[in-house]
Write a protein that holds these residues in place. Structure first.
Motif, PDB file in Angstrom:
ATOM      1  N   SER A 155       0.848  -1.225   0.077  1.00  0.00           N
ATOM      2  CA  SER A 155      -0.058   0.199   0.121  1.00  0.00           C
ATOM      3  C   SER A 155       0.858   1.280  -0.031  1.00  0.00           C
ATOM      4  O   SER A 155       1.783   1.377   0.805  1.00  0.00           O
ATOM      5  CB  SER A 155      -1.124   0.095   1.247  1.00  0.00           C
ATOM      6  OG  SER A 155      -1.866  -1.165   0.973  1.00  0.00           O
ATOM      7  N   ILE A 156       0.536   2.169  -0.692  1.00  0.00           N
ATOM      8  CA  ILE A 156       1.105   3.601  -0.953  1.00  0.00           C
ATOM      9  C   ILE A 156       0.082   4.595  -0.607  1.00  0.00           C
ATOM     10  O   ILE A 156      -1.200   4.152  -0.792  1.00  0.00           O
ATOM     11  CB  ILE A 156       1.993   3.681  -2.030  1.00  0.00           C
ATOM     12  CG1 ILE A 156       1.022   3.597  -3.333  1.00  0.00           C
ATOM     13  CG2 ILE A 156       3.021   2.604  -2.586  1.00  0.00           C
ATOM     14  CD1 ILE A 156       1.693   4.087  -4.636  1.00  0.00           C
TER      15      ILE A 156
ATOM     16  N   GLY B  62      -7.687   1.218  -1.715  1.00  0.00           N
ATOM     17  CA  GLY B  62      -8.104   0.803  -0.333  1.00  0.00           C
ATOM     18  C   GLY B  62      -8.369   1.947   0.474  1.00  0.00           C
ATOM     19  O   GLY B  62      -8.777   3.057   0.074  1.00  0.00           O
ATOM     20  N   ASP B  63      -8.834   1.529   1.846  1.00  0.00           N
ATOM     21  CA  ASP B  63      -9.354   2.493   2.760  1.00  0.00           C
ATOM     22  C   ASP B  63      -8.363   3.605   3.288  1.00  0.00           C
ATOM     23  O   ASP B  63      -8.574   4.832   3.280  1.00  0.00           O
ATOM     24  CB  ASP B  63      -9.899   1.894   3.908  1.00  0.00           C
ATOM     25  CG  ASP B  63     -10.804   0.944   3.751  1.00  0.00           C
ATOM     26  OD1 ASP B  63     -11.830   1.418   2.580  1.00  0.00           O
ATOM     27  OD2 ASP B  63     -11.254  -0.205   4.442  1.00  0.00           O
TER      28      ASP B  63
ATOM     29  N   ASN C 238      -3.551   0.281  -3.207  1.00  0.00           N
ATOM     30  CA  ASN C 238      -3.126  -1.036  -3.000  1.00  0.00           C
ATOM     31  C   ASN C 238      -2.191  -1.751  -4.413  1.00  0.00           C
ATOM     32  O   ASN C 238      -2.995  -1.581  -5.573  1.00  0.00           O
ATOM     33  CB  ASN C 238      -4.185  -2.088  -2.646  1.00  0.00           C
ATOM     34  CG  ASN C 238      -4.851  -1.803  -1.268  1.00  0.00           C
ATOM     35  OD1 ASN C 238      -4.148  -1.264  -0.578  1.00  0.00           O
ATOM     36  ND2 ASN C 238      -6.228  -1.947  -1.001  1.00  0.00           N
ATOM     37  N   LEU C 239      -1.044  -2.023  -4.398  1.00  0.00           N
ATOM     38  CA  LEU C 239      -0.252  -2.541  -5.379  1.00  0.00           C
ATOM     39  C   LEU C 239       0.034  -3.901  -5.219  1.00  0.00           C
ATOM     40  O   LEU C 239       0.316  -4.329  -4.257  1.00  0.00           O
ATOM     41  CB  LEU C 239       0.842  -1.667  -5.608  1.00  0.00           C
ATOM     42  CG  LEU C 239       0.779  -0.096  -5.785  1.00  0.00           C
ATOM     43  CD1 LEU C 239       2.003   0.429  -5.951  1.00  0.00           C
ATOM     44  CD2 LEU C 239      -0.040   0.219  -7.037  1.00  0.00           C
ATOM     45  N   GLU C 240      -0.321  -4.713  -6.190  1.00  0.00           N
ATOM     46  CA  GLU C 240       0.140  -6.163  -6.248  1.00  0.00           C
ATOM     47  C   GLU C 240       1.403  -6.475  -6.782  1.00  0.00           C
ATOM     48  O   GLU C 240       1.519  -6.024  -8.273  1.00  0.00           O
ATOM     49  CB  GLU C 240      -1.128  -6.975  -6.971  1.00  0.00           C
ATOM     50  CG  GLU C 240      -0.960  -8.314  -6.646  1.00  0.00           C
ATOM     51  CD  GLU C 240      -2.140  -9.342  -7.466  1.00  0.00           C
ATOM     52  OE1 GLU C 240      -2.124 -10.560  -7.430  1.00  0.00           O
ATOM     53  OE2 GLU C 240      -3.010  -8.662  -7.974  1.00  0.00           O
ATOM     54  N   VAL C 241       2.094  -6.930  -5.984  1.00  0.00           N
ATOM     55  CA  VAL C 241       3.532  -7.376  -6.571  1.00  0.00           C
ATOM     56  C   VAL C 241       3.564  -8.693  -6.975  1.00  0.00           C
ATOM     57  O   VAL C 241       3.320  -9.707  -6.282  1.00  0.00           O
ATOM     58  CB  VAL C 241       4.756  -6.892  -5.446  1.00  0.00           C
ATOM     59  CG1 VAL C 241       6.137  -7.281  -6.104  1.00  0.00           C
ATOM     60  CG2 VAL C 241       4.780  -5.566  -5.372  1.00  0.00           C
TER      61      VAL C 241
END
Length: 326
Positions: A188-189, A226-227, A231-234
């Protein structure tokens, strides 16, 4: 009283004489079974030798060897019983054991079901000895595939005995079925951070890790909002696919990504919550002294929210009549 003692003594003598007469049959029967048992071991080795020369896999060799040894042992047990009890022949032995009866058939249903499932597992080979599988709540390495059950060793070194029928009829996940395995992690960033820049930083750090395969290439996908951030999926691939590599590669990737993102000025947000006290209402929101769990009332308490709203609504009207009723 004397007559009863004599009868009891005579009965004991008869029992002892019958036992002494039975001993030779018992000894000879055990000897016969021991000889047949040794012969069964030789049959098992011979079957295994023949199956190995014919090019059969190791687990098929094992099942053929066990079936041959078991058949000879069963015949030896029947012969030994016939020697120990001369009045019993093969038909009476099977009848005494209850083979073919409905009650025993129902009782042995699970046994034969597991036996057939074990043979089918060894023949169809959905997984092999040494594979890491997931069956229901159990996950671990397959130690042995027996006739009745499969032995699974969990990652914390515990043994799980799973009936073969359960493995054959239910879903089984084989983690080591293929040479490479894809791993995906969530990062998450901050919402205001540059996704492209964060992806470049992550990919640059992953490329330095030896456990991560260069092909297929790692990827970073915009997974969701996200809240508390983006959200990044690696995604990356590892080889071999055993659980130890999964855990250690995950640790290395997280240890490399976290400080790199921080050094690049990319925020990794943490959950933030707004807490409202249970007696905080619209009318008493600005009056700290009237809230039991609130802060101490300041020297000059601010006006209540309702009063502030009236002041705010009246201000434009005084300024130029921007808001007019009717």
């Amino acid at each position: 009283m004397e007559f009863q003692l004599d009868a009891a003594w005579e009965r004991l003598q008869n029992i002892w004489q019958g036992f002494v007469a039975f001993l030779p049959n018992l000894a000879f029967g055990l000897l016969v079974y021991f000889v047949v048992y040794l012969f069964a071991l030789g049959v098992g080795r011979g079957v295994a030798r023949v199956a190995t020369r014919s090019g059969q896999p190791r687990h098929i060799v094992k099942i053929f060897s066990r079936l041959g040894r078991g058949a000879v042992n069963l015949i030896g047990a029947i012969i030994a019983l016939s020697v120990i009890l001369p009045s019993l022949d093969a038909a009476s032995v099977f009848g005494a054991l209850g083979i073919g009866s409905v009650a025993v058939g129902f009782a042995a249903k699970d046994i034969f079901q597991n036996l057939l499932a074990g043979i089918l597992l060894l023949v169809t080979r959905p997984f092999h000895i040494g594979d890491q599988i997931v069956s229901g709540p159990h996950e671990g390495t397959v130690e042995d595939i027996q006739i009745r059950a499969t032995l699974l060793r969990t990652y914390d070194s515990r043994r799980v005995v799973i009936p073969n029928s359960e493995l054959y009829t239910n879903r089984v996940v084989v983690n080591t079925a293929y040479e490479a395995r894809r791993i995906h992690l969530m990062i998450s960033i901050g919402v205001s951070d540059d996704v492209a820049r964060a992806s470049a930083v992550i990919l640059a750090e992953i490329a330095k890790i030896e456990r991560v395969l260069p092909e297929p290439k790692p990827a970073v996908l915009f997974q969701s909002l996200g809240d508390f951030g983006v959200n990044l999926e690696v995604r990356y691939w590892i080889q071999p696919t055993i659980m130890r590599e999964v855990v250690e590669s995950t640790d290395e990737v997280y240890r490399a990504i976290a400080p790199a993102l921080t050094a690049a000025g990319i925020d990794m947000p943490f959950p933030t919550y707004q807490i409202l006290f249970h007696d905080q209402t619209e009318e008493t929101d600005g009056e700290r002294g009237r809230q039991r769990e609130g802060w101490p009332a300041p020297k000059e308490a601010p006006a209540p929210r309702k009063q502030r709203r009236e002041q705010v609504a009246a201000a434009p009207a005084r300024a130029g009549g921007l808001f007019r009723s009717g």
